[in-house]
Write a protein that holds these residues in place. Structure first.
Motif, short mmCIF file in Angstrom:
data_model
loop_
_atom_site.label_atom_id
_atom_site.label_comp_id
_atom_site.label_asym_id
_atom_site.label_seq_id
_atom_site.Cartn_x
_atom_site.Cartn_y
_atom_site.Cartn_z
N ARG A 155 -11.09 -9.60 -8.94
CA ARG A 155 -9.91 -9.18 -9.69
C ARG A 155 -9.20 -10.38 -10.33
NH1 ARG A 155 -11.48 -3.96 -9.49
NH2 ARG A 155 -11.40 -3.11 -7.39
N LYS B 176 0.84 -1.20 0.00
CA LYS B 176 0.00 0.00 0.00
C LYS B 176 0.89 1.25 0.00
CE LYS B 176 -3.52 2.48 2.60
NZ LYS B 176 -4.28 2.62 3.84
N ASP C 117 -8.58 10.22 -4.38
CA ASP C 117 -9.87 10.20 -3.71
C ASP C 117 -9.66 10.74 -2.30
OD1 ASP C 117 -12.44 9.73 -2.90
OD2 ASP C 117 -12.12 7.58 -2.55
N ALA D 160 -6.80 -4.20 -8.28
CA ALA D 160 -7.55 -2.94 -8.30
C ALA D 160 -6.78 -1.96 -9.18
CB ALA D 160 -7.71 -2.40 -6.90
N TYR D 161 -5.43 -1.96 -9.05
CA TYR D 161 -4.61 -1.28 -10.05
C TYR D 161 -4.41 -2.32 -11.14
CZ TYR D 161 -1.02 1.54 -12.28
OH TYR D 161 -0.32 2.30 -13.19
N GLN E 90 1.11 4.27 -2.71
CA GLN E 90 0.75 5.64 -2.34
C GLN E 90 1.95 6.57 -2.27
OE1 GLN E 90 -1.88 5.15 1.16
NE2 GLN E 90 -3.54 5.52 -0.31
N MET F 37 -4.10 5.57 -11.80
CA MET F 37 -4.23 5.96 -10.40
C MET F 37 -5.18 7.15 -10.35
SD MET F 37 -2.13 3.97 -8.58
CE MET F 37 -2.08 4.82 -6.99
N ARG G 119 -4.95 6.30 -5.12
CA ARG G 119 -5.55 4.98 -5.14
C ARG G 119 -5.57 4.45 -6.56
NH1 ARG G 119 -7.95 2.67 -1.26
NH2 ARG G 119 -7.63 3.62 0.73
N PRO G 120 -5.68 3.12 -6.76
CA PRO G 120 -5.80 2.07 -5.74
C PRO G 120 -4.45 1.75 -5.09
CG PRO G 120 -6.13 1.18 -7.96
CD PRO G 120 -5.83 2.63 -8.12
N VAL G 121 -4.51 0.80 -4.14
CA VAL G 121 -3.31 0.50 -3.37
C VAL G 121 -2.92 -0.98 -3.45
CG1 VAL G 121 -3.79 2.39 -1.79
CG2 VAL G 121 -4.63 0.10 -1.23
N GLU H 110 -6.65 -3.50 3.34
CA GLU H 110 -6.10 -2.34 4.04
C GLU H 110 -6.33 -2.43 5.55
OE1 GLU H 110 -6.42 1.57 2.11
OE2 GLU H 110 -7.63 0.53 0.60
#
Lengths: 726, 157, 203
Positions: free
Chosen positions: C79, A433, A657, A668-669, A437, A654, A662-664, C172
């Protein structure tokens, strides 16, 4: 990488170095950058994009270590991050040293050897930049060995010849390994004439990578694999907000957690040292760090900032008369065309996270790290600890991906501070993460292309305005004054210039923007985005005048060396792919070309749309990097760049938000996976010059535009934003 | 807690918190560094190993689940002298670039060939979903097909 | 309309009851019969409570109506293009268990429970109304030939179902959303619903 082996190795080298140079040299180095002016070389590189190596090339003894058993170790000032540089360097050295390639192993030069690149490993310049110096160093080293052998054998140097590291003549012979024994002092002779490229046995051949087996059996060669006895594990709390400044932390809960050795509170970060990686991570997550944030950013703010017209303008290219375009625009001339393009924030997403293993003890620091900037890492660690640079040894490891991400290494400083705090070696890595970021992102961009077409369907005038955040500026690699001197960011402008110089009037303007988060080097810098804009626009113009996009491009290229090489790759890609401007069996083709650092590259892609997704079936890539020292690895770079570029063009984005980038997480990325990669990649290598040119980045340029142009043929709708969607 | 298992054919016991990810037991307690950390979230696949012959992502596999089971890592798949067909194919096709993700891919491929000896491109797409940033997928696909051939010819002879 | 459903349900209950003759687990018949007797009741509290849970993403994410499991609070497609596979357990060598184990992994945020897998396509709930879900649940052709008692067992004791109240944390470290009804209230509601005849009210 046990301490045992390490210390043995260093003492061995000391012995050899001492023998070779009377106690100096290999370990303590000569003069770094002695004969180079940083500024001059910078400008040379910028103006001509000519490869420049910025390290010492005066002393072969800093590069080669010769062992009694006739094995030779080349201490490379360039790091191996997958681009195959080590293999190419071994090929070059073997050919000029007259040894078998199997006799040579290549290691990363530790900073203490002095054989450190003054700048970085990057810019596709490793092999191109070392081509001349390494051949000269190798030939000189060979000559030194022959002269010494002549003394030892009592045979005239002129009558001696070398094969496989064995020097012989007049019925006598001696190996390199034997020659170096007992030598107190070496004299460095004039560099003998270099061989003709045709005489080389290894250069130009598809030699398997020299790190191949290590990488297939899982050898511990990466930064994260480094270990030292008594090593502890560190974890640093990193901000999840844009523009966050550290303002202290509540560590009360973390303090008492299992395995915690020490909470390390520094002025700009807080970290924890623990007995295991998991314990360090868990304790880190229990630290409540406070951050001050001046402003909450959103994606809309970033989009509004990255707009042509909004930043600081600099005209970076101007040929002919720009009024042609302006008057056409003012008159709303039917022959006037304009389009806008955007690209998003991109993450590096290299699989090995950033991190370092540091050991600070008795006024000395040792850091094992995957870095592209060995010298800067050293200088930063030294400055933070208040040590002299000679007392900081950076030992580069193989990189689990570079892509420009490891041109910033504040993580080395943090690991060193934590090691100092506990008096033991500390290994400290980013979590994923934090990696997403706290990346040094590929800047988002905005482009406005304008053109005026004449009656014959040719471009009379064209302009490219682009807006980008920093790429080069703000980098520790360059002094801040560069920004004032240059005005336009030299990284963002990669690929931004008009390469169709038969057009009578063309101009390019850079609009420099300061973003609130770090943007920097991402493989090929501005090339992917700029080529996306220019080459999609060229396709639009070709369509408007009813011309085949390949012919249309060729018609606008000038007849000079650069132009002829560009035309050659365009013709080669068109021919090899059988480029046709029509849909066949549900597949359409797309075409694009770019020139990067003097290396022209053209892609022809075959695309279909399946279940609403863009599917790239085949890519034909024609590239002219000049001499390919290792054609197989040049192909591998093309394949990899195509897939990485496809991934960035179709999936990656990216966003911001509520002040968080994001995403991390992977997935999702979204990135290209096996199923998204072309099943056919056909690489055609041309050789328009006899020296090696840039390889690792140029083939990233045209891929986005080529796909977008194919998608247009399938859907009738222009894709002017990345990621390209249908 | 004490956890006992077999790894690459050797019996091992470790003393650790049962929730420690198996990845760190393998890397830091048993010093087998071929299994890589990429994301710690079972997303990238760099940490793929076999547990009782099945592909699992060791960053997301608590050590307690390893009790009594057989683990294989890249070091146990094959060696430089005696490579597994998958490793042999990877060498023949010169697949790795940076190399960091490759052990995970090879472990996933070895498990695939155990279940599907002659995988189609679609089988490969559905089963090999690790992430490679250098973009070696093109050569990997060729290597996976090649590995299937090598494995079959090894079995036949 | 409502009565038509009751009639239909009664008919299907009789069919179910008839089919059960060959089934060793026959003690469910009284419960089904009971549904007829209480069908006219207006009190659907138990059903409402139960369906609040079953319609929740913690349940529906693994009862998709297509080839793709769902993930997360926004029920996005899983995903990495993960597919259902032949056995509702992913691809041949990359199965659900490649990442999901028998319990939640709080280090990675990967959720887990025993028998982690997708409900078969016959039990697809995604996109269905609550009455459609309830009907599919009682339909032995679609519910894995489970009796009402077996359904009750699945709904109230199966660890994979009860995972919804211990969904762990995401990647997270943030807790996953739980169903809007407590586990105890839900279990009581399911039992009451079955006891009262597994009546499915009007839409």
């Amino acid at each position: 990488m046990s301490e045992d082996k390490k210390s043995k190795k260093i003492s061995r080298r000391k012995f050899i170095a001492g023998t070779l140079l009377g106690g100096t040299g290999l370990l303590f180095g000569a003069t770094y950058l002695g004969r180079h002016s940083l500024r001059r070389t910078m400008f040379e590189a910028l103006e001509t994009m000519a490869p420049a190596y910025m390290g010492d090339v005066s002393d072969p003894l800093m590069w080669f270590e010769i062992f009694k058993d006739n094995r030779i170790t080349l201490h490379s000032p360039k790091v191996e991050m997958g681009q195959g540089t080590f293999t190419s360097l071994a090929q070059i050295a073997a050919d000029e040293l007259n040894v078998d390639i199997d006799q040579i192993s290549v290691v990363h030069a530790a900073s203490i050897t002095g054989n450190v690149d003054g700048l970085s490993t990057g810019g596709s310049l490793s092999v191109a930049g070392l081509w001349q110096p390494l051949r000269e160093l190798s030939a000189t080293m060979r000559q030194m060995l022959v002269l010494e052998a002549s003394k030892k054998l009592g045979v005239g140097a002129n009558t001696l010849s070398v094969e496989k590291g064995v020097i012989s003549g007049s019925g006598k012979s001696i190996t390199y390994g034997e020659v170096v024994q007992g030598v107190e002092e070496w004299e460095i002779p004039d560099t003998p004439p270099l061989k003709d490229v045709k005489e080389y046995q290894y250069v130009g051949k598809p030699i398997p990578r020299i790190d191949l087996v290590d990488k297939v059996v899982g050898s511990p060669i990466f930064g994260m694999d480094a270990e030292l006895p008594g090593m502890l594990y560190g974890a640093v709390v990193r901000p999840d907000q844009i523009g966050a400044t550290y303002a202290g932390a509540d560590v009360s809960e973390a303090k008492g957690m299992p395995g915690v050795v020490k909470i390390v509170e520094e002025k700009d970060f807080v970290g924890v040292v623990a007995r295991s990686m998991t314990e360090a991570e868990n304790a880190k997550n229990a630290i409540k760090a406070k951050w001050t944030v001046e402003k909450k950013w959103q994606t809309e703010d970033i989009d509004a900032a990255i707009k042509v017209g909004a930043g600081e303008p600099n005209v970076i290219q101007l040929h002919g008369d720009e009024d042609v375009l302006l008057s056409a625009e003012d008159a709303a001339d039917a022959s006037y065309v304009t389009s806008e393009y955007t690209t998003p924030i991109g993450a590096h997403a290299q699989i090995e996270p950033n991190g370092a293993l540091a050991h600070v003890e008795d006024g000395k620091a040792t850091v094992y790290i995957s870095t592209q900037v060995v010298k800067i890492t050293r200088d930063e660690v030294a400055a933070t600890l208040g040590f002299d640079a000679e007392n900081v040894n950076i030992i580069p490891t193989y990189l689990g991906g570079g892509f420009g991400r490891r041109l910033h290494t504040p993580n080395a400083i943090q690991a060193a501070l934590m090691s100092k705090a506990v008096g033991k070696p500390v290994k400290c890595f980013f979590d994923r993460k934090a990696e997403f970021q706290n990346d040094t992102f590929r800047s988002p961009t905005h482009h406005i292309m304008k053109a005026k077409l004449n009656r014959n369907g040719m471009i009379e005038a064209i302009s490219h305005d682009y807006s980008s955040g920093d790429v080069m500026f703000g980098s520790p690699m360059f002094p801040a004054i560069m920004e004032t001197i240059l005005g336009a960011d030299a990284g963002a402008l990669r690929g931004a210039l008009i390469q169709y110089r038969a057009i009578p009037n063309f101009t390019v303007t850079s609009w420099k923007v300061k973003l609130p988060f770090s943007t920097s080097w991402w493989r090929s810098l501005g090339l992917l985005a700029n080529t996306f804009a220019i080459e999609t626009f060229m396709d639009e113009l070709a369509e408007k005048v009813g011309k085949n996009p390949v012919d249309f491009r060729l018609a606008h290229i000038q007849n000079d060396s650069a132009g002829n090489r560009l035309k050659a790759v365009i013709r080669a890609a068109a021919q090899k792919s059988g480029y046709v401007d029509e849909i066949r069996s549900g597949r359409a083709m797309g075409f694009a070309a770019s020139t990067d650092g003097g290396t022209p590259c053209a892609h022809a892609v075959e695309v279909s749309i399946e279940d609403g997704e863009i599917k790239v079936h085949k890519v034909v890539c024609a590239m002219d990097p000049g001499l390919s020292v290792n054609p197989d690895q040049v192909r591998a770079q093309c394949e990899g760049a195509i897939i990485m570029g496809l991934s960035a063009s179709l999936y990656e984005k990216m966003y911001v938000d509520d002040n968080q980038l994001r995403p991390v997480i992977y997935g999702a990325y979204r990135m290209a996976l096996m199923r998204n990669s072309p099943k056919e990649i056909d690489v055609v290598l041309l050789r328009g010059q006899e020296t090696p040119g840039p390889v690792g980045e140029p083939p990233l340029g045209p891929i986005g535009a080529a796909i977008a142009n194919a998608v247009y043929r399938l859907t009738g709708k222009r894709s002017r934003s990345m990621p390209i969607e249908v | 807690m004490k956890i006992s298992f077999s790894i690459n054919g050797q019996k091992k016991s470790v003393e650790t918190d049962g929730d420690t990810p198996l990845l760190w037991v393998i890397r830091d307690m048993l010093d087998l560094k071929g299994t890589k950390f990429g994301c710690g979230k079972a997303a990238c696949g760099a940490c793929t190993v076999h547990v009782d012959g099945e592909s699992i992502r060791s960053c997301s596999f608590a050590a307690k689940w390893a009790e009594g089971r057989e683990i294989t890592t890249i070091e146990g798949l094959g060696t430089a002298e005696d490579p597994h067909p998958v490793q042999q194919a990877w060498i023949e096709e010169i697949v790795p670039q940076c190399g960091y993700c490759q052990p995970g891919f090879m472990m996933a491929t070895a498990a695939l060939l155990d279940k599907v000896p002659s995988p189609t491109d679609e089988d490969i797409d559905n089963n090999i979903i690790n992430v490679c940033r250098c973009g070696t997928y093109y050569r990997m696909r060729k290597a996976i097909h090649r590995a299937a051939e090598i494995k079959k010819s090894n079995t036949n002879t | 309309m409502k009565y038509l459903f009751i009639l239909l349900f009664a008919c299907s209950a009789i069919v179910v009851a008839f089919n059960l003759q060959n089934d060793p687990v026959v003690e469910t018949i009284p419960a089904v019969t009971a549904s007829i007797t209480t069908a006219a009741s207006e009190d659907n509290t138990a059903f409402d409570t139960m369906m609040k849970v079953l319609m929740h993403k913690r349940c529906v994410n693994c009862h998709p109506s297509d080839a793709y499991p769902r993930q997360g609070e926004d029920s996005h497609i899983h995903r990495f293009g993960i597919e259902r596979g032949k056995a509702n357990h992913g691809a041949e060598a990359t199965t659900c268990n490649t990442c999901h184990q028998a319990d939640n992994n709080n280090q990675s945020g990967v959720p887990g429970a025993p028998e982690w897998s997708l409900a078969p396509l016959s039990m697809a709930w995604q996109g269905l109304s609550r009455t459609e879900i309830a009907r599919s649940m009682l339909d032995r052709k679609r519910n894995g030939n489970r009796s009402i008692k077996e359904i009750e067992h699945h709904l109230t004791e199966h660890e994979l179902v009860l995972w919804a109240w211990e969904p762990g944390v995401d990647n997270e470290g943030n807790p996953r959303e739980k169903p809007p009804v407590s586990k105890e209230d839900y279990i009581a509601a399911v039992k009451k619903w079955v006891e009262e005849g597994a009546h499915i009210p009007d839409e």
